[in-house]
Design a protein around this motif. Structure first.
Motif, PDB file in Angstrom:
ATOM      1  N   TYR A   3      52.541  94.918  49.976  1.00 55.87           N
ATOM      2  CA  TYR A   3      53.583  95.807  49.458  1.00 55.87           C
ATOM      3  C   TYR A   3      53.021  96.687  48.349  1.00 55.87           C
ATOM      4  O   TYR A   3      53.260  97.891  48.330  1.00 55.87           O
ATOM      5  CB  TYR A   3      54.771  94.995  48.935  1.00 55.87           C
ATOM      6  N   TRP A   4      52.283  96.098  47.406  1.00 54.92           N
ATOM      7  CA  TRP A   4      51.786  96.877  46.272  1.00 54.92           C
ATOM      8  C   TRP A   4      50.738  97.890  46.703  1.00 54.92           C
ATOM      9  O   TRP A   4      50.631  98.971  46.121  1.00 54.92           O
ATOM     10  CB  TRP A   4      51.246  95.951  45.190  1.00 54.92           C
ATOM     11  N   PHE A  29      68.316 108.386  46.876  1.00 56.20           N
ATOM     12  CA  PHE A  29      68.967 107.391  47.716  1.00 56.20           C
ATOM     13  C   PHE A  29      68.068 106.999  48.883  1.00 56.20           C
ATOM     14  O   PHE A  29      67.888 105.815  49.176  1.00 56.20           O
ATOM     15  CB  PHE A  29      70.309 107.932  48.224  1.00 56.20           C
ATOM     16  N   LEU A  30      67.482 107.998  49.548  1.00 61.87           N
ATOM     17  CA  LEU A  30      66.589 107.714  50.676  1.00 61.87           C
ATOM     18  C   LEU A  30      65.316 107.002  50.216  1.00 61.87           C
ATOM     19  O   LEU A  30      64.811 106.115  50.906  1.00 61.87           O
ATOM     20  CB  LEU A  30      66.249 109.010  51.412  1.00 61.87           C
ATOM     21  N   LYS A  31      64.836 107.368  49.035  1.00 60.93           N
ATOM     22  CA  LYS A  31      63.654 106.697  48.486  1.00 60.93           C
ATOM     23  C   LYS A  31      63.966 105.227  48.208  1.00 60.93           C
ATOM     24  O   LYS A  31      63.151 104.341  48.500  1.00 60.93           O
ATOM     25  CB  LYS A  31      63.202 107.395  47.206  1.00 60.93           C
ATOM     26  N   THR A  32      65.146 104.961  47.667  1.00 60.65           N
ATOM     27  CA  THR A  32      65.554 103.582  47.405  1.00 60.65           C
ATOM     28  C   THR A  32      65.654 102.782  48.696  1.00 60.65           C
ATOM     29  O   THR A  32      65.193 101.641  48.768  1.00 60.65           O
ATOM     30  CB  THR A  32      66.905 103.560  46.662  1.00 60.65           C
ATOM     31  N   LEU A  33      66.238 103.378  49.724  1.00 59.63           N
ATOM     32  CA  LEU A  33      66.314 102.698  51.022  1.00 59.63           C
ATOM     33  C   LEU A  33      64.928 102.422  51.587  1.00 59.63           C
ATOM     34  O   LEU A  33      64.672 101.339  52.133  1.00 59.63           O
ATOM     35  CB  LEU A  33      67.137 103.521  52.012  1.00 59.63           C
ATOM     36  N   PHE A  34      64.032 103.389  51.461  1.00 61.61           N
ATOM     37  CA  PHE A  34      62.664 103.211  51.953  1.00 61.61           C
ATOM     38  C   PHE A  34      61.961 102.080  51.206  1.00 61.61           C
ATOM     39  O   PHE A  34      61.309 101.229  51.817  1.00 61.61           O
ATOM     40  CB  PHE A  34      61.879 104.514  51.811  1.00 61.61           C
ATOM     41  N   LEU A  35      62.101 102.044  49.877  1.00 63.85           N
ATOM     42  CA  LEU A  35      61.464 100.984  49.088  1.00 63.85           C
ATOM     43  C   LEU A  35      62.064  99.620  49.408  1.00 63.85           C
ATOM     44  O   LEU A  35      61.339  98.618  49.461  1.00 63.85           O
ATOM     45  CB  LEU A  35      61.569 101.297  47.601  1.00 63.85           C
ATOM     46  N   MET A  39      60.139  96.331  50.809  1.00 63.80           N
ATOM     47  CA  MET A  39      60.138  95.084  50.045  1.00 63.80           C
ATOM     48  C   MET A  39      60.733  93.885  50.777  1.00 63.80           C
ATOM     49  O   MET A  39      60.239  92.778  50.623  1.00 63.80           O
ATOM     50  CB  MET A  39      60.922  95.265  48.745  1.00 63.80           C
ATOM     51  N   ILE A  40      61.791  94.078  51.518  1.00 63.96           N
ATOM     52  CA  ILE A  40      62.514  92.948  52.100  1.00 63.96           C
ATOM     53  C   ILE A  40      61.666  92.330  53.214  1.00 63.96           C
ATOM     54  O   ILE A  40      61.305  92.996  54.188  1.00 63.96           O
ATOM     55  CB  ILE A  40      63.897  93.389  52.618  1.00 63.96           C
ATOM     56  N   PRO A  41      61.338  91.052  53.077  1.00 67.70           N
ATOM     57  CA  PRO A  41      60.437  90.400  54.036  1.00 67.70           C
ATOM     58  C   PRO A  41      60.956  90.375  55.478  1.00 67.70           C
ATOM     59  O   PRO A  41      60.164  90.409  56.416  1.00 67.70           O
ATOM     60  CB  PRO A  41      60.311  88.970  53.508  1.00 67.70           C
ATOM     61  N   ASN A  44      59.761  93.549  57.169  1.00 73.29           N
ATOM     62  CA  ASN A  44      58.304  93.618  57.317  1.00 73.29           C
ATOM     63  C   ASN A  44      57.792  95.065  57.269  1.00 73.29           C
ATOM     64  O   ASN A  44      56.843  95.422  57.952  1.00 73.29           O
ATOM     65  CB  ASN A  44      57.886  92.923  58.616  1.00 73.29           C
ATOM     66  N   GLY A  45      58.424  95.886  56.445  1.00 67.19           N
ATOM     67  CA  GLY A  45      58.099  97.305  56.382  1.00 67.19           C
ATOM     68  C   GLY A  45      56.729  97.593  55.812  1.00 67.19           C
ATOM     69  O   GLY A  45      55.989  98.434  56.332  1.00 67.19           O
ATOM     70  N   ALA A  46      56.356  96.897  54.738  1.00 64.81           N
ATOM     71  CA  ALA A  46      55.055  97.150  54.113  1.00 64.81           C
ATOM     72  C   ALA A  46      53.918  96.797  55.062  1.00 64.81           C
ATOM     73  O   ALA A  46      52.937  97.533  55.173  1.00 64.81           O
ATOM     74  CB  ALA A  46      54.926  96.373  52.813  1.00 64.81           C
ATOM     75  N   ALA A  47      54.052  95.694  55.770  1.00 68.93           N
ATOM     76  CA  ALA A  47      53.013  95.296  56.723  1.00 68.93           C
ATOM     77  C   ALA A  47      52.921  96.291  57.876  1.00 68.93           C
ATOM     78  O   ALA A  47      51.827  96.599  58.353  1.00 68.93           O
ATOM     79  CB  ALA A  47      53.285  93.891  57.254  1.00 68.93           C
ATOM     80  N   THR A  48      54.061  96.813  58.306  1.00 68.10           N
ATOM     81  CA  THR A  48      54.071  97.800  59.386  1.00 68.10           C
ATOM     82  C   THR A  48      53.354  99.078  58.964  1.00 68.10           C
ATOM     83  O   THR A  48      52.506  99.591  59.706  1.00 68.10           O
ATOM     84  CB  THR A  48      55.521  98.126  59.793  1.00 68.10           C
ATOM     85  N   ILE A  49      53.688  99.590  57.777  1.00 69.18           N
ATOM     86  CA  ILE A  49      53.037 100.808  57.278  1.00 69.18           C
ATOM     87  C   ILE A  49      51.547 100.573  57.088  1.00 69.18           C
ATOM     88  O   ILE A  49      50.717 101.414  57.434  1.00 69.18           O
ATOM     89  CB  ILE A  49      53.687 101.267  55.951  1.00 69.18           C
ATOM     90  N   TYR A  50      51.196  99.408  56.549  1.00 69.27           N
ATOM     91  CA  TYR A  50      49.788  99.123  56.286  1.00 69.27           C
ATOM     92  C   TYR A  50      48.988  99.045  57.587  1.00 69.27           C
ATOM     93  O   TYR A  50      47.929  99.664  57.700  1.00 69.27           O
ATOM     94  CB  TYR A  50      49.647  97.811  55.508  1.00 69.27           C
ATOM     95  N   THR A  51      49.481  98.312  58.581  1.00 69.49           N
ATOM     96  CA  THR A  51      48.701  98.126  59.813  1.00 69.49           C
ATOM     97  C   THR A  51      48.674  99.367  60.691  1.00 69.49           C
ATOM     98  O   THR A  51      47.688  99.604  61.377  1.00 69.49           O
ATOM     99  CB  THR A  51      49.234  96.939  60.640  1.00 69.49           C
ATOM    100  N   ARG A  52      49.724 100.165  60.662  1.00 67.88           N
ATOM    101  CA  ARG A  52      49.780 101.338  61.547  1.00 67.88           C
ATOM    102  C   ARG A  52      49.222 102.617  60.931  1.00 67.88           C
ATOM    103  O   ARG A  52      48.732 103.482  61.655  1.00 67.88           O
ATOM    104  CB  ARG A  52      51.207 101.592  61.998  1.00 67.88           C
TER     105      ARG A  52
END
Length: 89
Positions: A3-4, A29-35, A39-41, A44-52
């Motif tokens: 995530y970090w 608002f959209l930035k908050t939704l994206f963050l 963050m929410i496990p 799995n958004g951070a892992a998706t962005i990182y791997t793709r």
């Protein structure tokens, strides 16, 4: 840690485009939704962005990044040795 890493790259990109992004309605608002998605496990958004996106980019430019890091390390080392030499006199 994933995530970090993703958040750091998003913050860097945002620092260059902040003047343009602030003009979009509901940007914060959209930035908050994206963050939250990052963050929410369960999402799995951070892992998706990182791997793709992030990891393929970093792997592709690994040698160039390592070269820049080596260059900065040598310059910092030279400045540190200069300062050490000037303070020891």
């Amino acid at each position: 840690l994933t995530y970090w890493t993703v958040y750091g790259f998003v913050a860097i990109i945002e620092s260059f485009t902040d003047v343009l992004l602030y003009w979009f309605p509901f940007y914060f608002f959209l930035k908050t939704l994206f963050l939250l998605w990052l963050m929410i496990p369960s999402f799995n958004g951070a892992a998706t962005i990182y791997t793709r996106i992030l990891r393929p980019f970093l792997v592709q430019h690994r040698d160039e990044i390592d070269g820049h890091i080596k260059n900065v390390k040598s310059k910092v080392s030279a400045v540190a040795s200069e300062l050490d030499a000037s303070t020891s006199h």
